[in-house]
Design a protein around this motif. Structure first.
Motif, PDB file in Angstrom:
ATOM      1  N   ARG A   1     -12.817 -33.934  15.848  1.00 52.86           N
ATOM      2  CA  ARG A   1     -11.797 -34.213  14.838  1.00 52.86           C
ATOM      3  C   ARG A   1     -12.148 -35.437  13.984  1.00 52.86           C
TER       4      ARG A   1
ATOM      5  N   GLU B   1      -5.187 -25.177  20.302  1.00 49.62           N
ATOM      6  CA  GLU B   1      -6.535 -25.633  19.983  1.00 49.62           C
ATOM      7  C   GLU B   1      -7.578 -24.558  20.286  1.00 49.62           C
TER       8      GLU B   1
ATOM      9  N   TYR C   1     -12.988 -32.713  21.684  1.00 48.71           N
ATOM     10  CA  TYR C   1     -12.026 -32.387  20.613  1.00 48.71           C
ATOM     11  C   TYR C   1     -11.822 -33.599  19.708  1.00 48.71           C
TER      12      TYR C   1
END
Ligand code: FAD
Length: 951
Positions: free
Chosen positions: A945, A739, A941
């Protein structure tokens, strides 16, 4: 190991053959630490044993019985009457005894004795039900202790206590016999193997039933709450001898048998409830009101006398008019519950009309608003901690626990109040479950002089006269007889009933090895012996009453030491230092404390959240670390150097992380785990596959972000800017998988929502100071916070732009120290500023959320969960996961604590098919990933997303 007497030696030899050393302690530290319960007595056990199952327990008891060695059972040790401590063997049935089985859709539940009462309620809440016994200590007490004390509280009265809701029990007798009352085969075996026991039990039962006077006495005494002596009600209430046996265990305080399992009926949580606070001119009138309410549809009526009201009147949630009430004004807090609105309204009308002619100070007003009645109940719950918190150093806060028949309540209560005044207990408040005739009175008592002991003795003797002789009440209504009331059991019950209790004790425990001295004690002065010393040790913790309420929130409880046990040991160390009486013991305790006491304390302060006095043992640990790293020491100099050269320190750390990453690429995950564990055995910090990649902020990777310089960033009207302070951890550590680093993802998300990101000047050198605070260097920590404050002040154009920090522990400290600008952690910032600027696209992937300690302390746990739920329809908040134990860097150096704290995580992750976890603390996430088997990362995150710019 050598003990003073040969029987204990022989016992120890035999049990150490089947109980491993990590579950059998004899050392000064652990025996001292486990010796303390919540009572004002102290007895230090010679050994503490943690059997893991029924078989081991049976063997321990059988061996003790053979050698005549006393054994005392311990659940949570929140008992107040001295029934959970011993000078012999303490057998702990806590965390290893937490299994349960929900039966009949929650209508019944099978429980092992070590499960916390609060946890049982958590489990049952899903079924709309609850555990009926409701002591105020329910979150800290365990089922074994609740049942064995027949503990009760504001609602369960005498109709739903453990005896009434128990269906069956599994018991282990002193000779090692196991009886499962619910199992026909076990009953059959018991009948075959112990015919004399059953015969004698029936003889005792029938002798009681055939004695009309005794029968009537038993019936009368249990009309109000009563836990003085053994529970005799089963002898008249149940016909089946096995039902009698299982119910006799209720309230037996570990004197008859070990409770290995209990099946209990549960109670439906009523759909609606309403409360009212009524005020009377005098305590007597308040009691008269309760007599009326006893006949009304009221489930609880809690009295607070004038001193009790006065103790809490300064609290912000308490209305101002309380201060102006008369000198004897008292309050009664009522509650009524129902299934429907109509039913509730009808009940409220009924209660109001029952009090219509009663001279109350104000009209009766009920509320269904949890905010309003929550404040009232908080006021009621605040009485004991407030009185205890106001006490002088060296005194202990005693809670006494008597009950009067309801028809004599007004006069008996007034006389009780007069007695407390007579003995000069100025803070002696009276409050409690008046509907059941049950009052507590709190005394702040010293035991360090004969005069003080005599004062206490004088009061108690007069209380006994008042309660027993004059008003035929109960000396103990809820808290158990212990050694505190043992000398007065016969006085309360009379010779005949007491001899029945003694016969039962002799039948169950013929060698008197189970908790001798409790309930039955031949020493008429045992209640004024073995007082617990409470020497001052540090003002941070000196008010502690050792109640144990902190323990469910202490991650090392049951592993190294709990928060309460740390205080107990520090007090003893301070006492020994002052007395100089036993240098060898002092030295042994000081050395033994270092790792379990100091090094393994996460310092997270979660203990303070359930402490009635808000005591934070983490602060004590920081203070001790400060003592160990004084100014001028090497550790301090190193700390100072790192603070001044933070950016260099980070530059040195990155190659180490880089090396670890190369190692992982070569060895793979399994190889890294094995080699990491091996190296850790040789003293190196634990290296796991979850260790992040190195990271450094590159301006080229966040091209649109502004890097504020020291000449400040001009404030522009109408421009949405946010000052983003990436914590030093996130400036150094990237992701552990592929990531994008968190800093870049955060900038991307903020820009997606239309914000311009500003980094504070000199961000590479900035830190909130948490690291130094946790290492006991508060001045360096404060210096770093000050630097950070100045930089953020400039970057935010003197607070005009909001400030975001990506690490919750850092933000928590920043909020505590910096008040002049608005500071946010990610979930909160996103909820407040971004949700309206983004479109959420919910996924159905199972994910889990970890609420960090600091999120809990900032009351932001629900915000994190709500945000996760915007992103996924399948969110797990794992149960029984508090502090993860990583504690900044401890997860690297003491990974066993991290693993212990998260021992219940992986099974839940697997059971729910969770693929990833989200939180907001990078270091916690490393430990969570290692101990869960799935990657944990920042919630940012997930939001990134699952969102696109708002259309
Ligand atoms: C601030 C405060 C408030 C309190 N409020 C209340 C209240 O409202 N109502 C109330 O009733 N009590 C109250 N208590 C007292 C106490 O918390 C309760 O009685 C509680 O139920 C004790 O549970 P425990 O797990 O701590 O048991 P422990 O204290 O560990 O043990 C209690 C007794 O049970 C025995 N025992 C433990 N496990 C077993 C077993 N497996 N088999 C057989 N015997 C066993 C022990 O030997 C001991 O005699 C309060 C205590 C404090 C400190």
């Amino acid at each position: 190991m050598q003990f003073k007497d040969s029987s204990t030696n022989a016992f120890y030899q035999k049990i150490s053959a089947f109980i491993p050393q990590n579950r059998l302690f004899t050392d000064p530290l652990k025996t001292l630490a486990w010796g303390a319960d919540a009572s004002f007595y102290r007895q230090l056990p010679q050994m503490v044993v943690f059997p893991k199952d029924e078989e081991e327990t049976a063997r321990v008891l059988k061996t003790a019985n053979e050698h005549g060695v006393p054994v005392v059972f311990r659940a949570s040790g929140t008992s107040l009457s001295g029934q959970a401590s011993t000078k012999s063997v303490l057998l702990v049935a806590g965390q290893l005894w937490e299994r349960y089985e929900v039966l009949d859709n929650g209508e019944r539940i099978k429980l092992q004795p070590g499960i916390l009462g609060g946890r049982v309620n958590e489990i049952l809440a899903k079924y709309g039900r609850k555990f009926p016994p409701d002591p105020a200590s329910i979150n800290a007490a365990r089922v074994g202790g609740v049942i064995s004390n027949n503990a009760s509280g504001m609602n369960c009265g005498t109709h739903a206590n453990s005896e009434r809701v128990m269906e069956s029990a599994k018991l282990i007798f002193a000779d090692g016999t196991i009886l499962d009352v619910a199992d026909p085969k076990s009953r059959e075996d018991f009948s075959k193997n112990k015919p004399d026991f059953l015969k004698r039990l029936l003889e005792i039962r029938d002798s009681v039933r055939n004695d009309a006077e005794l029968f009537e006495l038993i019936e009368r005494k249990y009309r109000i709450k009563n836990v003085t002596g053994l529970n005799l009600r089963p002898l008249i209430a149940y016909d089946d001898p096995f039902d009698v046996i299982s119910r006799l265990i209720v309230g037996s305080e570990g004197t008859l048998a070990f409770l290995a399992e209990a099946t209990m009926k549960t109670e439906k949580i009523p759909a609606r409830c309403a409360s009212a606070m009524i005020y009377a001119n005098t305590l007597r009138e308040a009691c008269c009101a309760v007599q009326i309410l006893k006949k009304a549809p009221v489930v609880s009526a809690e009295i607070l006398d004038r001193k009790a009201l006065r103790s809490v009147e300064d609290s912000p949630s308490v209305p101002d008019f309380i201060k102006d009430l008369g000198p004897d004004a008292s309050a009664v807090l009522l509650e009524t519950k129902a299934e429907t609105v109509e039913e509730l309204e009808k009940q409220i009308d009924e209660i109001k009309s029952s009090l219509a002619d009663f001279p109350l100070l104000f009209p009766v007003e009920f509320t269904e608003d949890p905010k309003i009645y929550g404040a009232w109940w908080a006021m009621r719950s605040g009485v004991f901690p407030t009185v205890g918190g106001m006490r002088d150093l060296g005194t202990t806060a005693l809670i006494e626990d008597v009950a009067f028949p309801i028809d004599v309540l007004p006069e008996a209560t007034v006389e009780l109040q007069a007695l407390i005044d007579k003995y000069g207990y100025k803070d002696g408040v009276i409050y409690g479950h008046a509907l059941e005739g049950n009052f507590h009175f709190v005394l702040n008592q010293r035991f360090d002089s004969q005069a003080e002991i005599d004062r206490y003795k004088g009061l108690m003797l007069e209380v006994v006269d008042l309660v027993v002789d004059k008003y035929h009440g109960s000396l103990k209504a809820e808290h158990g007889t212990g050694r505190n009331m043992a000398p007065f059991v016969e006085r309360e019950w009379g010779a005949k009933a007491f001899s029945v209790m003694k016969e039962l004790k002799a039948l169950f425990d013929p060698n008197n090895v189970l908790n001798p001295g409790v309930i039955f004690n031949d020493d008429p002065e045992c209640y004024i012996k073995d007082f617990k010393p409470l020497p001052p040790t540090n003002p941070i913790v000196d008010k502690c009453i050792e109640c144990g309420f902190c323990e469910p929130n202490c991650l090392t409880c049951g592993n190294t030491l709990s928060s309460r046990q740390r205080i107990v040991v520090r007090r003893e160390i301070s006492r020994l230092k002052r007395d100089q009486s036993d240098p060898a013991r002092l030295d042994a305790l000081q050395r033994a404390y270092r790792v379990p006491g100091e090094a393994t304390c996460a310092g997270d302060g979660l203990c303070s959240t359930s402490c009635p006095m808000g005591i934070n043992v983490g602060e004590l640990t920081h203070a001790l670390r400060e003592e160990n790293a004084p100014k001028g020491s090497c550790a301090y100099k190193l700390g100072d150097f790192s603070a001044k050269n933070l950016s260099c320190v980070k530059s040195c750390l990155r190659p180490v992380l880089g090396l670890a990453r190369i190692g992982r690429n070569v060895l793979g995950d399994a190889g890294t785990t094995t080699v990491g564990r091996l190296l850790h055995k040789f003293g190196l910090p634990l290296w796991t596959p979850s260790l992040p990649k190195p990271f450094k902020i590159k301006k080229s990777r966040v091209p649109r972000a502004e890097f504020a310089d020291s000449s400040s960033n001009a404030y522009k009207e109408g421009v949405d800017k946010v000052v983003y302070f990436p914590s030093c951890i996130n400036q150094t550590m990237g992701g552990s998988l592929k990531e994008q680093p968190l800093v870049e993802t955060t900038v991307k998300l903020l820009e997606k929502a239309g914000f311009t990101v500003v980094f504070p000047p000199q961000y590479e050198n900035l830190c909130c100071g948490t690291i130094w605070e946790s290492k006991g260097m508060p001045d360096i920590a404060d210096r770093k916070t000050k630097e950070l404050e100045e930089a953020l002040w400039k970057a935010s154009c003197e607070g005009k732009y909001p400030v975001l920090c990506d690490q919750s522990p850092c933000l928590h400290r920043m909020r505590e120290k910096i008040s002049k600008m608005e500071l946010f952690e990610p979930a909160e910032f996103i909820e407040k500023f971004l949700v309206d600027r983004l479109d959420f696209h919910q996924i159905d992937e199972p994910i889990s959320v970890h609420i960090t300690c600091t999120m809990r302390k900032m009351k932001l746990g629900q915000t994190l969960v709500d945000l996760a739920k915007r992103c996924s329809s399948n969110v797990l908040v794992p149960e029984e996961i508090g502090c993860c134990g990583f504690a900044g860097d401890k997860g690297f150096t003491r990974p066993e604590i991290n693993a212990f704290a998260l021992r219940k995580l992986e099974p839940q992750i697997k059971e729910n098919g969770v693929v990833a976890g989200y939180s907001n603390s990078r270091t916690c996430e490393v430990g969570l990933s290692t101990n869960s088997g799935v990657p944990y990362m920042s919630i940012v995150y997930l939001v990134d997303r699952c969102t696109t710019p708002k259309k």
